[in-house]
Design an enzyme around this catalytic site. Structure first.
Site, PDB file in Angstrom:
ATOM      1  N   CYS A 195     -14.782   4.607  -2.829  1.00 31.14           N
ATOM      2  CA  CYS A 195     -15.682   4.849  -1.615  1.00 31.14           C
ATOM      3  C   CYS A 195     -15.596   6.442  -1.198  1.00 31.14           C
ATOM      4  O   CYS A 195     -16.528   6.745  -0.459  1.00 31.14           O
ATOM      5  CB  CYS A 195     -14.928   4.190  -0.226  1.00 31.14           C
ATOM      6  N   LYS A 228       0.260   3.494   5.472  1.00 31.71           N
ATOM      7  CA  LYS A 228      -0.566   2.400   5.732  1.00 31.71           C
ATOM      8  C   LYS A 228       0.284   1.335   5.817  1.00 31.71           C
ATOM      9  O   LYS A 228       0.007   0.077   6.728  1.00 31.71           O
ATOM     10  CB  LYS A 228      -1.722   2.335   4.775  1.00 31.71           C
ATOM     11  N   GLN A 276     -13.181   5.265   9.869  1.00 27.99           N
ATOM     12  CA  GLN A 276     -14.530   4.568   9.937  1.00 27.99           C
ATOM     13  C   GLN A 276     -14.499   3.048   9.514  1.00 27.99           C
ATOM     14  O   GLN A 276     -15.562   2.462   9.956  1.00 27.99           O
ATOM     15  CB  GLN A 276     -15.332   5.358   8.932  1.00 27.99           C
ATOM     16  N   ARG A 277     -13.833   2.634   8.885  1.00 28.93           N
ATOM     17  CA  ARG A 277     -13.827   1.387   8.293  1.00 28.93           C
ATOM     18  C   ARG A 277     -12.434   0.351   8.340  1.00 28.93           C
ATOM     19  O   ARG A 277     -12.337  -0.741   8.369  1.00 28.93           O
ATOM     20  CB  ARG A 277     -14.258   1.054   7.052  1.00 28.93           C
ATOM     21  N   CYS A 306     -14.908  16.481  -9.886  1.00 30.05           N
ATOM     22  CA  CYS A 306     -15.694  15.307  -9.710  1.00 30.05           C
ATOM     23  C   CYS A 306     -16.476  15.624  -8.080  1.00 30.05           C
ATOM     24  O   CYS A 306     -16.303  16.675  -7.633  1.00 30.05           O
ATOM     25  CB  CYS A 306     -15.175  14.037  -9.827  1.00 30.05           C
ATOM     26  N   SER A 359     -10.512   9.854   7.388  1.00 27.61           N
ATOM     27  CA  SER A 359     -11.625   9.425   6.985  1.00 27.61           C
ATOM     28  C   SER A 359     -11.653   7.891   6.882  1.00 27.61           C
ATOM     29  O   SER A 359     -12.623   7.186   6.669  1.00 27.61           O
ATOM     30  CB  SER A 359     -12.211  10.052   5.491  1.00 27.61           C
ATOM     31  N   ASN A 360     -10.393   7.218   7.011  1.00 25.78           N
ATOM     32  CA  ASN A 360     -10.320   5.838   6.875  1.00 25.78           C
ATOM     33  C   ASN A 360     -10.455   5.280   8.015  1.00 25.78           C
ATOM     34  O   ASN A 360     -11.207   4.109   7.947  1.00 25.78           O
ATOM     35  CB  ASN A 360      -8.745   5.550   6.616  1.00 25.78           C
ATOM     36  N   ASP A 378       0.680  -1.235   0.016  1.00 27.95           N
ATOM     37  CA  ASP A 378       0.124   0.080  -0.121  1.00 27.95           C
ATOM     38  C   ASP A 378       1.240   1.254  -0.214  1.00 27.95           C
ATOM     39  O   ASP A 378       1.741   1.218   0.820  1.00 27.95           O
ATOM     40  CB  ASP A 378      -0.757  -0.029   1.053  1.00 27.95           C
TER      41      ASP A 378
END
Length: 378
Positions: free
Chosen positions: A188, A87, A73-74, A337, A70-71, A63
């Protein structure tokens, strides 16, 4: 060489040793196994934790990203203190703390065609939990060519899917999805994801890996297992090996790993010039640029900046190469975007096509809405 289970091993893995299907021989196989995780994120986190806990002797983490708030959360491999850290390195520290008896190797690099063989040569089994569609094809093709088993898992909003490839025993990922459609599956950051969803898929991936290593049960070979969290339902789809598969078929055309169409390297992404929302607001008043929204038509229809033209990311590379008149080379092009991930890639494609005056809205429309126009419907 046969791995020996120490007294500490026997205490730690006692519940495995009580299972006739695993026992001492199965635990020795786990101790000798070498598994690499492609992506240390949502899927790689639980997969890595459970494989480390199970006693897999060598774990690799591939990685190139850093931990973002924000990572959390999961991505349960990390905690708040990890924010900003690599990471791969933070994951290595966490897994070694969980099980000091195993070896964890941090590969803090971007997986590319030029390095995939070198990395895969170090491992017996690959688990792909990457969030980039192009990477999934690269991993699949490299596994087929190197004759390595692969467990491939993916997530989207409230749904996930997983399948397993074993050489000579069934179809590969490309048999199921022959051609990449980069940009057609938002990540995501763009569409969100239920935090517990990758936990389910990552645990399933670890389960498949343990079964393959020990040699028990029925792997998901030729089967796609789909999970719908909202309906709390699993569905299974069987698919055959394709004789015309480009990599595992009767007459393969892919004989070396390659970066697939639509792939943008980390180096290319880092060269993109960023535009703050306040800077874009000033440019809009001057009408000095072309605003290119690379979201899907349904997203664009739901809400967009009035001056924007819509060219979805899945089409943008070919449009740039053809010299689409809506993308003039003598004007500044500003790509945007929802959150910035897709527009960043569009900028890389534009640079590759020879465009010079290109910018990207940093943080996407979410940032513009937050800082400039709260009424913007997106």
């Amino acid at each position: 060489m046969t791995e020996i289970l120490s007294a500490a091993d026997q205490r730690r893995y006692s519940r495995h040793l009580k299972l006739a299907e695993i026992g001492a021989e199965g635990q020795r196989r786990l101790k000798a196994a070498r598994v690499v995780l492609i992506g240390a994120g949502g899927i790689g986190s639980p997969a890595g934790l459970y494989l480390a806990a199970a006693g897999v002797g060598t774990l690799g983490l591939v990685d190139f990203d850093a931990v973002d708030e924000s990572n959390l959360q999961r991505q349960v491999l990390f905690d708040t203190a990890s924010v900003g850290a690599s990471k791969a390195e933070a994951g290595r520290v966490r897994l070694e703390a969980l099980n000091p008896a195993i070896r964890v190797v941090a590969h803090a690099i971007e997986l590319r065609a030029e390095n995939v063989r070198e990395i895969f040569d170090q491992y017996d089994l690959i688990i792909d939990g990457s969030d980039r569609l192009g990477t999934r094809y690269l991993v699949n093709d490299a596994c087929v060519l190197a004759r390595k088993p692969l467990v491939s898992a993916a997530i989207h909003r409230f749904e996930g899917q997983i399948t397993t490839y074993v050489p000579d025993r069934g179809p590969c990922y490309r048999c199921l999805f022959p051609n990449p459609a980069e940009g057609m599956v938002p990540n995501c950051a763009d569409v969100g994801v239920l935090g517990v969803l990758p936990g389910v898929l990552g645990t399933l991936a670890a389960t498949e890996a343990i079964k393959l290593i020990v040699g028990i049960g029925t792997p998901l070979i030729g089967r796609l297992l789909a999970y719908d969290a909202l309906e709390m339902q699993f569905s299974e789809f069987r698919f055959p090996r394709r004789a015309d598969c480009a990599v595992c078929g009767a007459h393969p055309t892919i004989i070396e790993p390659s970066d697939p169409p639509g792939f943008a390297s980390l180096d290319e992404l880092r060269q993109v010039r960023l535009l703050k929302p306040a800077q874009l607001e000033r440019m809009l008043a001057q009408q000095s640029m072309v605003l290119v929204d690379v979201r899907e038509p349904s997203e664009f229809a739901a809400g967009h900046l009035p001056q924007a033209v819509n060219l979805p990311l899945g089409q943008i590379e070919s449009q740039l190469q053809r010299g689409d008149p809506t993308l003039p080379r003598d004007r500044t092009l500003v790509f945007l975007c929802r959150s910035g991930a897709r527009s960043l890639k569009a900028c890389a494609f534009a640079r590759r096509a020879g465009y010079e005056n290109i910018l990207q809205l940093e943080g996407g429309l979410l940032a513009f809405k937050d800082e400039i126009d709260p009424s913007l419907p997106i």
